[in-house]
Motif scaffolding. Structure first.
Motif, PDB file in Angstrom:
ATOM      1  N   PRO A 199      12.004 -10.190   1.044  1.00 48.31           N
ATOM      2  CA  PRO A 199      11.774  -8.958   1.814  1.00 48.31           C
ATOM      3  C   PRO A 199      12.936  -7.958   1.740  1.00 48.31           C
ATOM      4  N   GLU A 200      14.129  -8.408   1.431  1.00 47.38           N
ATOM      5  CA  GLU A 200      15.258  -7.487   1.303  1.00 47.38           C
ATOM      6  C   GLU A 200      15.137  -6.602   0.070  1.00 47.38           C
ATOM      7  N   ASP A 201      14.283  -6.990  -0.874  1.00 45.75           N
ATOM      8  CA  ASP A 201      14.103  -6.220  -2.108  1.00 45.75           C
ATOM      9  C   ASP A 201      12.925  -5.260  -2.037  1.00 45.75           C
ATOM     10  N   ASP A 202      12.342  -5.076  -0.858  1.00 46.63           N
ATOM     11  CA  ASP A 202      11.215  -4.158  -0.696  1.00 46.63           C
ATOM     12  C   ASP A 202      11.707  -2.716  -0.698  1.00 46.63           C
ATOM     13  N   ARG A 203      10.943  -1.859  -1.367  1.00 45.93           N
ATOM     14  CA  ARG A 203      11.241  -0.428  -1.407  1.00 45.93           C
ATOM     15  C   ARG A 203      10.012   0.320  -0.903  1.00 45.93           C
ATOM     16  N   LEU A 204      10.243   1.279  -0.019  1.00 45.15           N
ATOM     17  CA  LEU A 204       9.167   2.067   0.576  1.00 45.15           C
ATOM     18  C   LEU A 204       9.005   3.369  -0.190  1.00 45.15           C
ATOM     19  N   PHE A 205       7.785   3.676  -0.571  1.00 42.00           N
ATOM     20  CA  PHE A 205       7.456   4.935  -1.232  1.00 42.00           C
ATOM     21  C   PHE A 205       6.299   5.587  -0.494  1.00 42.00           C
ATOM     22  N   TYR A 206       6.112   6.882  -0.743  1.00 41.27           N
ATOM     23  CA  TYR A 206       5.029   7.625  -0.121  1.00 41.27           C
ATOM     24  C   TYR A 206       4.157   8.237  -1.209  1.00 41.27           C
ATOM     25  N   TYR A 207       2.854   7.994  -1.091  1.00 29.82           N
ATOM     26  CA  TYR A 207       1.875   8.445  -2.077  1.00 29.82           C
ATOM     27  C   TYR A 207       1.069   9.588  -1.461  1.00 29.82           C
ATOM     28  N   ASP A 208       0.907  10.676  -2.184  1.00 32.72           N
ATOM     29  CA  ASP A 208       0.222  11.874  -1.713  1.00 32.72           C
ATOM     30  C   ASP A 208      -1.209  11.555  -1.266  1.00 32.72           C
ATOM     31  N   ALA A 209      -1.552  11.959  -0.060  1.00 30.11           N
ATOM     32  CA  ALA A 209      -2.874  11.668   0.498  1.00 30.11           C
ATOM     33  C   ALA A 209      -3.977  12.499  -0.161  1.00 30.11           C
ATOM     34  N   TYR A 210      -3.614  13.586  -0.835  1.00 28.86           N
ATOM     35  CA  TYR A 210      -4.605  14.447  -1.470  1.00 28.86           C
ATOM     36  C   TYR A 210      -4.903  14.036  -2.906  1.00 28.86           C
ATOM     37  N   LYS A 211      -4.243  13.042  -3.394  1.00 26.82           N
ATOM     38  CA  LYS A 211      -4.494  12.526  -4.743  1.00 26.82           C
ATOM     39  C   LYS A 211      -5.364  11.276  -4.639  1.00 26.82           C
ATOM     40  N   PRO A 212      -6.160  10.994  -5.693  1.00 24.02           N
ATOM     41  CA  PRO A 212      -6.979   9.775  -5.636  1.00 24.02           C
ATOM     42  C   PRO A 212      -6.096   8.532  -5.583  1.00 24.02           C
ATOM     43  N   LEU A 213      -6.552   7.544  -4.827  1.00 29.45           N
ATOM     44  CA  LEU A 213      -5.774   6.319  -4.667  1.00 29.45           C
ATOM     45  C   LEU A 213      -5.686   5.572  -5.997  1.00 29.45           C
ATOM     46  N   PRO A 214      -4.544   4.950  -6.267  1.00 33.53           N
ATOM     47  CA  PRO A 214      -4.431   4.195  -7.515  1.00 33.53           C
ATOM     48  C   PRO A 214      -5.340   2.967  -7.486  1.00 33.53           C
ATOM     49  N   GLU A 215      -5.970   2.697  -8.603  1.00 31.79           N
ATOM     50  CA  GLU A 215      -6.888   1.567  -8.681  1.00 31.79           C
ATOM     51  C   GLU A 215      -6.158   0.339  -9.214  1.00 31.79           C
ATOM     52  N   MET A 216      -5.197  -0.116  -8.450  1.00 34.36           N
ATOM     53  CA  MET A 216      -4.402  -1.281  -8.821  1.00 34.36           C
ATOM     54  C   MET A 216      -4.443  -2.270  -7.669  1.00 34.36           C
ATOM     55  N   PRO A 217      -4.786  -3.505  -7.944  1.00 35.08           N
ATOM     56  CA  PRO A 217      -4.791  -4.487  -6.860  1.00 35.08           C
ATOM     57  C   PRO A 217      -3.364  -4.842  -6.444  1.00 35.08           C
ATOM     58  N   LEU A 218      -3.235  -5.308  -5.225  1.00 37.88           N
ATOM     59  CA  LEU A 218      -1.927  -5.760  -4.751  1.00 37.88           C
ATOM     60  C   LEU A 218      -1.464  -6.911  -5.630  1.00 37.88           C
ATOM     61  N   GLY A 219      -0.172  -6.963  -5.878  1.00 40.81           N
ATOM     62  CA  GLY A 219       0.389  -7.998  -6.739  1.00 40.81           C
ATOM     63  C   GLY A 219       0.551  -7.544  -8.183  1.00 40.81           C
ATOM     64  N   THR A 220       0.102  -6.329  -8.497  1.00 38.52           N
ATOM     65  CA  THR A 220       0.228  -5.798  -9.854  1.00 38.52           C
ATOM     66  C   THR A 220       1.669  -5.364 -10.106  1.00 38.52           C
ATOM     67  N   TYR A 221       2.150  -5.616 -11.299  1.00 37.95           N
ATOM     68  CA  TYR A 221       3.486  -5.189 -11.699  1.00 37.95           C
ATOM     69  C   TYR A 221       3.378  -3.730 -12.134  1.00 37.95           C
ATOM     70  N   VAL A 222       4.075  -2.819 -11.438  1.00 35.76           N
ATOM     71  CA  VAL A 222       3.929  -1.380 -11.676  1.00 35.76           C
ATOM     72  C   VAL A 222       5.285  -0.714 -11.869  1.00 35.76           C
ATOM     73  N   THR A 223       5.233   0.459 -12.482  1.00 36.90           N
ATOM     74  CA  THR A 223       6.397   1.333 -12.588  1.00 36.90           C
ATOM     75  C   THR A 223       6.089   2.598 -11.795  1.00 36.90           C
ATOM     76  N   VAL A 224       6.976   2.938 -10.895  1.00 39.14           N
ATOM     77  CA  VAL A 224       6.807   4.109 -10.036  1.00 39.14           C
ATOM     78  C   VAL A 224       7.867   5.138 -10.404  1.00 39.14           C
ATOM     79  N   TYR A 225       7.424   6.363 -10.680  1.00 35.02           N
ATOM     80  CA  TYR A 225       8.321   7.491 -10.897  1.00 35.02           C
ATOM     81  C   TYR A 225       8.311   8.283  -9.604  1.00 35.02           C
ATOM     82  N   SER A 226       9.482   8.520  -9.046  1.00 33.56           N
ATOM     83  CA  SER A 226       9.534   9.170  -7.736  1.00 33.56           C
ATOM     84  C   SER A 226      10.667  10.168  -7.660  1.00 33.56           C
ATOM     85  N   ASN A 227      10.492  11.117  -6.759  1.00 33.29           N
ATOM     86  CA  ASN A 227      11.543  12.051  -6.391  1.00 33.29           C
ATOM     87  C   ASN A 227      11.754  11.829  -4.910  1.00 33.29           C
TER      88      ASN A 227
END
Length: 161
Positions: A123-151
């Motif tokens: 749990p110490e390695d968790d990172r919080l991000f915010y996804y735009d509510a006006y964009k379609p939700l990503p179709e990725m199940p939980l547990g998927t290995y992902v790359t997030v580009y963020s500002n």
């Protein structure tokens, strides 16, 4: 996820909202000025009340519509500019949580998402991000290995690895 089309759309929307806000308030304030001048030239003792009422009405309209109608688009436009042209941080990890609830983050409606970047799912390695509510939700199940580009903490792009 974001493109120049989004930038043009938000600028067009902002321009429309400014016009809807400014035209009526300027018309009412111009009427107040005209009535004030007419009242001063004719030495009227009652027209100052109408001038005051119109000034309050026009100013109140401007402040109210700026706060509820223009300001949210200004905030979204500022964040969109950062997401399109700003520096981006790349984070890779496991998609741990994605909230269906919409929350407010600095005036922008977003979904919270949690990404674990550690090797042992600590749990110490968790990172919080915010996804735009006006964009379609990503179709990725939980547990998927992902790359997030963020500002900052706003997601500009997300892709499965």
């Amino acid at each position: 996820m974001y493109s120049d089309k989004d930038w043009r759309e938000i600028n067009s929307l902002l321009q429309k909202r400014w016009l809807i806000t400014l035209i009526p308030s300027c018309a009412v304030l111009a009427a107040a000025v005209a009535i004030f001048i007419y009242g001063q030239l004719n030495r009227s003792e009652q027209l100052w009340m109408l001038t005051s009422a119109l000034t309050l009405l026009g100013g109140g309209y401007l402040l109210f519509f700026f706060g509820v109608y223009v300001r949210p688009v200004l905030i979204y436009r500022k964040n969109l500019r950062f997401l399109l042209t700003g520096r981006k941080r790349v984070t890779t990890g496991i998609l741990k949580e994605f909230s269906e609830d919409i929350t407010d983050r600095e005036g922008m409606e977003v979904h919270a998402m949690l990404l674990n970047v550690g090797q042992k799912n600590d749990p110490e390695d968790d990172r919080l991000f915010y996804y735009d509510a006006y964009k379609p939700l990503p179709e990725m199940p939980l547990g998927t290995y992902v790359t997030v580009y963020s500002n900052d903490k706003l997601v500009s792009s997300i892709e499965a690895v």
